[in-house]
Structures are given as C-alpha cells and as structure tokens.
Design a protein around this motif. Structure first.
Motif, PDB file in Angstrom:
ATOM      1  N   PHE A 129       0.860  -1.187   0.000  1.00 35.57           N
ATOM      2  CA  PHE A 129       0.000   0.000   0.000  1.00 35.57           C
ATOM      3  C   PHE A 129       0.890   1.229   0.000  1.00 35.57           C
ATOM      4  N   GLY A 130       0.522   2.190  -0.804  1.00 34.48           N
ATOM      5  CA  GLY A 130       1.246   3.451  -0.790  1.00 34.48           C
ATOM      6  C   GLY A 130       0.583   4.458  -1.707  1.00 34.48           C
ATOM      7  N   ARG A 131       0.732   5.720  -1.357  1.00 30.31           N
ATOM      8  CA  ARG A 131       0.215   6.805  -2.176  1.00 30.31           C
ATOM      9  C   ARG A 131       1.327   7.850  -2.351  1.00 30.31           C
ATOM     10  N   ILE A 132       1.748   8.049  -3.578  1.00 28.83           N
ATOM     11  CA  ILE A 132       2.724   9.080  -3.899  1.00 28.83           C
ATOM     12  C   ILE A 132       1.976  10.171  -4.649  1.00 28.83           C
ATOM     13  N   ILE A 133       1.868  11.321  -4.021  1.00 34.10           N
ATOM     14  CA  ILE A 133       1.099  12.432  -4.583  1.00 34.10           C
ATOM     15  C   ILE A 133       2.032  13.633  -4.690  1.00 34.10           C
ATOM     16  N   THR A 134       2.260  14.080  -5.897  1.00 31.90           N
ATOM     17  CA  THR A 134       3.178  15.177  -6.112  1.00 31.90           C
ATOM     18  C   THR A 134       2.405  16.429  -6.512  1.00 31.90           C
ATOM     19  N   VAL A 135       2.620  17.496  -5.765  1.00 33.20           N
ATOM     20  CA  VAL A 135       1.978  18.764  -6.093  1.00 33.20           C
ATOM     21  C   VAL A 135       2.805  19.406  -7.199  1.00 33.20           C
ATOM     22  N   ALA A 136       2.272  19.368  -8.396  1.00 36.33           N
ATOM     23  CA  ALA A 136       2.959  19.934  -9.556  1.00 36.33           C
ATOM     24  C   ALA A 136       2.434  21.352  -9.762  1.00 36.33           C
ATOM     25  N   SER A 137       1.768  21.585 -10.865  1.00 32.27           N
ATOM     26  CA  SER A 137       1.269  22.925 -11.199  1.00 32.27           C
ATOM     27  C   SER A 137       0.588  22.809 -12.553  1.00 32.27           C
ATOM     28  N   THR A 138      -0.243  23.768 -12.885  1.00 29.16           N
ATOM     29  CA  THR A 138      -0.709  23.818 -14.268  1.00 29.16           C
ATOM     30  C   THR A 138       0.473  24.019 -15.211  1.00 29.16           C
ATOM     31  N   ALA A 139       1.614  24.453 -14.675  1.00 29.11           N
ATOM     32  CA  ALA A 139       2.833  24.558 -15.484  1.00 29.11           C
ATOM     33  C   ALA A 139       3.379  23.191 -15.881  1.00 29.11           C
ATOM     34  N   ALA A 140       2.824  22.118 -15.330  1.00 26.53           N
ATOM     35  CA  ALA A 140       3.157  20.770 -15.799  1.00 26.53           C
ATOM     36  C   ALA A 140       2.347  20.403 -17.035  1.00 26.53           C
ATOM     37  N   LEU A 141       1.309  21.202 -17.323  1.00 26.52           N
ATOM     38  CA  LEU A 141       0.368  20.877 -18.388  1.00 26.52           C
ATOM     39  C   LEU A 141       0.379  21.891 -19.533  1.00 26.52           C
ATOM     40  N   LYS A 142       1.009  23.035 -19.327  1.00 23.34           N
ATOM     41  CA  LYS A 142       1.050  24.094 -20.330  1.00 23.34           C
ATOM     42  C   LYS A 142       2.289  24.941 -20.075  1.00 23.34           C
ATOM     43  N   GLY A 143       2.528  25.908 -20.920  1.00 21.83           N
ATOM     44  CA  GLY A 143       3.651  26.807 -20.718  1.00 21.83           C
ATOM     45  C   GLY A 143       3.198  28.168 -20.234  1.00 21.83           C
ATOM     46  N   TYR A 144       4.065  28.825 -19.494  1.00 18.56           N
ATOM     47  CA  TYR A 144       3.872  30.213 -19.085  1.00 18.56           C
ATOM     48  C   TYR A 144       5.147  30.972 -19.453  1.00 18.56           C
ATOM     49  N   ALA A 152       9.895  23.564 -16.929  1.00 17.59           N
ATOM     50  CA  ALA A 152      10.611  22.350 -17.305  1.00 17.59           C
ATOM     51  C   ALA A 152      10.615  21.355 -16.155  1.00 17.59           C
ATOM     52  N   ALA A 153      10.847  21.840 -14.940  1.00 22.87           N
ATOM     53  CA  ALA A 153      10.850  20.957 -13.773  1.00 22.87           C
ATOM     54  C   ALA A 153       9.478  20.334 -13.543  1.00 22.87           C
ATOM     55  N   LYS A 154       8.429  21.133 -13.692  1.00 17.99           N
ATOM     56  CA  LYS A 154       7.079  20.616 -13.458  1.00 17.99           C
ATOM     57  C   LYS A 154       6.652  19.642 -14.557  1.00 17.99           C
ATOM     58  N   HIS A 155       7.062  19.885 -15.806  1.00 15.81           N
ATOM     59  CA  HIS A 155       6.812  18.893 -16.841  1.00 15.81           C
ATOM     60  C   HIS A 155       7.551  17.596 -16.513  1.00 15.81           C
ATOM     61  N   GLY A 156       8.748  17.716 -15.964  1.00 11.04           N
ATOM     62  CA  GLY A 156       9.503  16.537 -15.566  1.00 11.04           C
ATOM     63  C   GLY A 156       8.804  15.738 -14.490  1.00 11.04           C
ATOM     64  N   ILE A 157       8.181  16.434 -13.538  1.00 12.44           N
ATOM     65  CA  ILE A 157       7.411  15.766 -12.478  1.00 12.44           C
ATOM     66  C   ILE A 157       6.320  14.895 -13.075  1.00 12.44           C
ATOM     67  N   LEU A 158       5.641  15.427 -14.077  1.00  8.12           N
ATOM     68  CA  LEU A 158       4.542  14.675 -14.680  1.00  8.12           C
ATOM     69  C   LEU A 158       5.069  13.437 -15.414  1.00  8.12           C
ATOM     70  N   GLY A 159       6.195  13.587 -16.112  1.00  8.68           N
ATOM     71  CA  GLY A 159       6.783  12.431 -16.774  1.00  8.68           C
ATOM     72  C   GLY A 159       7.192  11.358 -15.779  1.00  8.68           C
ATOM     73  N   MET A 160       7.791  11.766 -14.666  1.00 12.53           N
ATOM     74  CA  MET A 160       8.173  10.816 -13.633  1.00 12.53           C
ATOM     75  C   MET A 160       6.959  10.111 -13.042  1.00 12.53           C
ATOM     76  N   THR A 161       5.909  10.867 -12.804  1.00  9.51           N
ATOM     77  CA  THR A 161       4.692  10.301 -12.217  1.00  9.51           C
ATOM     78  C   THR A 161       4.067   9.256 -13.134  1.00  9.51           C
ATOM     79  N   ARG A 162       3.980   9.558 -14.408  1.00  7.52           N
ATOM     80  CA  ARG A 162       3.353   8.620 -15.347  1.00  7.52           C
ATOM     81  C   ARG A 162       4.190   7.353 -15.501  1.00  7.52           C
ATOM     82  N   THR A 163       5.500   7.501 -15.538  1.00  3.51           N
ATOM     83  CA  THR A 163       6.369   6.333 -15.628  1.00  3.51           C
ATOM     84  C   THR A 163       6.256   5.477 -14.375  1.00  3.51           C
ATOM     85  N   LEU A 164       6.271   6.131 -13.215  1.00  2.00           N
ATOM     86  CA  LEU A 164       6.180   5.418 -11.949  1.00  2.00           C
ATOM     87  C   LEU A 164       4.863   4.668 -11.823  1.00  2.00           C
ATOM     88  N   ALA A 165       3.786   5.263 -12.303  1.00  3.30           N
ATOM     89  CA  ALA A 165       2.485   4.599 -12.233  1.00  3.30           C
ATOM     90  C   ALA A 165       2.512   3.253 -12.957  1.00  3.30           C
TER      91      ALA A 165
END
Length: 253
Positions: A129-144, A152-165
């Motif tokens: 059992f485990g829950r890994i929840i990373t607070v990213a940002s809408t900056a993980a989903l679009k550019g500002y 770039a860091a927040k997009h990286g978080i999303l890539g890591m999360t999807r791979t880990l899943a």
C-alpha cells in the motif's frame, strides 16, 4: 473508513499548500510529518496544529534525504503516503536564466520529489500500500512565459509520475500529480511583489496578470488543493494512477 491509521509525510509542509494538506490529513486521522528546510517555520506550524510532527529536511540533498528516511524507519514513522510538495519558483526570460537558477529549479522541484519517492518505495511496496502524490502545477500541463526552468521541472514531475504509475501497477502503490493553478501562497505573493517592482504596476494589476488565466479570475485556495490530495491519499482511490489532476477552475482541460 480506513482500515488502519496511515502515516503521511508532507514536504514543504510548513506553509501554504503543504500546511493546508497536513492539517486536513491530520484532521482526518492520518499521522502527519511535515518536512522543510526551516525548522523555525515547522515549529510555528506545529504551534498552530500540535498533532503535526516536524522534520528538518532539504529535499534537494541526497545525503539529507537518506538521513531523514533512516530516522523515520528507526522511529517507526516511515510514511505510506508521500506528498511531494516542496517547491520554489523563479522567473526570467530564458535567455536571461542563469545555469544556477535553472539547476536550483530542477533541484527543488524535480530532484527533491525523485529522491523522496525513491526513498519511500521499498517500504510502500513491502506493505502493498502506498500513495505518492506530487503537487505539480498547471505549469506541468502548459507553458507560461518567463518560467522556463520552473515549467521544465514541473513537466519533468509529470513524466516521472506517469512512468512510476506503470512501474507500480499491481503493487498497491499509486502515483499521481495534483496541478493547481496560481494559488494564494507566499510564492504567488512574492511573484506579485516582483511584478510591482519590475513594472511599476499596482499590486491589483500585478495580481490580475496571474489570475486572468483562471476562468473565474481568482486565486485557488490552498484548501481546494488539499481536498484533492486527501481524496487521492485514501484507500478508495486505488484505481487512480498516473493522473495529473488540475485544480484550476477550468484553466486547463
């Protein structure tokens, strides 16, 4: 109802979204550890919410993360819910972004989440059992504009999360990201002040520069982010894996 009391670790838990998440989890019966670099800030948070347990931790330091998680294991406080919330934001056009700033944004926003996640995985997988929840940002989903390093860091978080899943499928451990829009925190207040100082605009005009992205033209409340984290942390969220959930009033869909 949960079948057992779970232990949650919230990085960057001394203020803002992290503190809102920590308070909500504690209120719902979780044993909650708040981690951060400033012990004074953590102690102030504990004064507000005595149920919280402070832990001095620099998530960007591999040595510090290793030490902290060894301490948690020895004291039977190893978390089965990890909230990767520690973060920082720096703004500048890309051509004026120094390597130092670029690296610092990656270190705290991306590498910190990687180090903490890697440290906790064996424990989570062993107990199934485990829950890994990373607070990213809408900056993980679009550019500002002017946020190349942070985005770039927040997009990286999303890539890591999807791979880990995918790696964790079937283990009882899930990995998800929560992506708030501009939220009423110290980071946003600092951004508003920077806009005022650099452009001479009023604070109201500077704030509007941030909130106009939101269809409701407002800042997200930390408690709104915490509600989403609480849901993902629960046992009934077992089918939610590899997701990036926007808490942004429809800014991204």
């Amino acid at each position: 109802m949960r079948s057992k009391q779970h232990t949650a670790l919230v990085t960057g838990g001394g203020s803002g979204i992290g503190l809102a998440v920590a308070k909500m989890l504690a209120h719902e019966g979780f044993r909650v550890i708040i981690a951060g670099r400033s012990l004074d800030r953590l102690q102030q948070a504990v004064a507000e919410a005595p149920a919280l347990h402070p832990l001095a931790l620099d998530v960007s330091s591999e040595k510090d993360v290793s030490r902290a998680f060894d301490t948690l294991m020895e004291s039977d406080m190893m978390p089965d819910v990890l909230i990767n919330n520690a973060g920082a934001a720096a703004t500048a056009p890309l051509e004026r972004t120094s390597l130092k700033v670029w690296q610092s944004m990656l270190d705290v926003n991306l590498t910190g989440a990687f180090l903490c996640t890697r440290a906790v995985l064996p424990h989570m997988k062993a107990q199934q059992f485990g829950r890994i929840i990373t607070v990213a940002s809408t900056a993980a989903l679009k550019g500002y504009a002017y946020t190349a390093a942070y985005t770039a860091a927040k997009h990286g978080i999303l890539g890591m999360t999807r791979t880990l899943a995918l790696e964790l499928a079937g283990t009882g451990v899930t990995a998800n990201a929560v992506c708030p829009g501009f939220t009423d925190t110290d980071i946003v207040r600092t951004s508003v002040q920077n806009i005022v100082e650099k452009t001479g605009r009023s604070a109201k005009a500077a704030l509007n520069e941030l909130t106009h992205h939101n269809p409701e033209n407002r800042l997200i409340r930390p408690e709104e982010v915490a509600d989403t984290v609480l849901w993902l942390a629960g046992e009934k969220a077992s089918a939610i894996n590899g997701q990036a959930i926007a808490v942004a009033c429809g800014e991204v869909m």
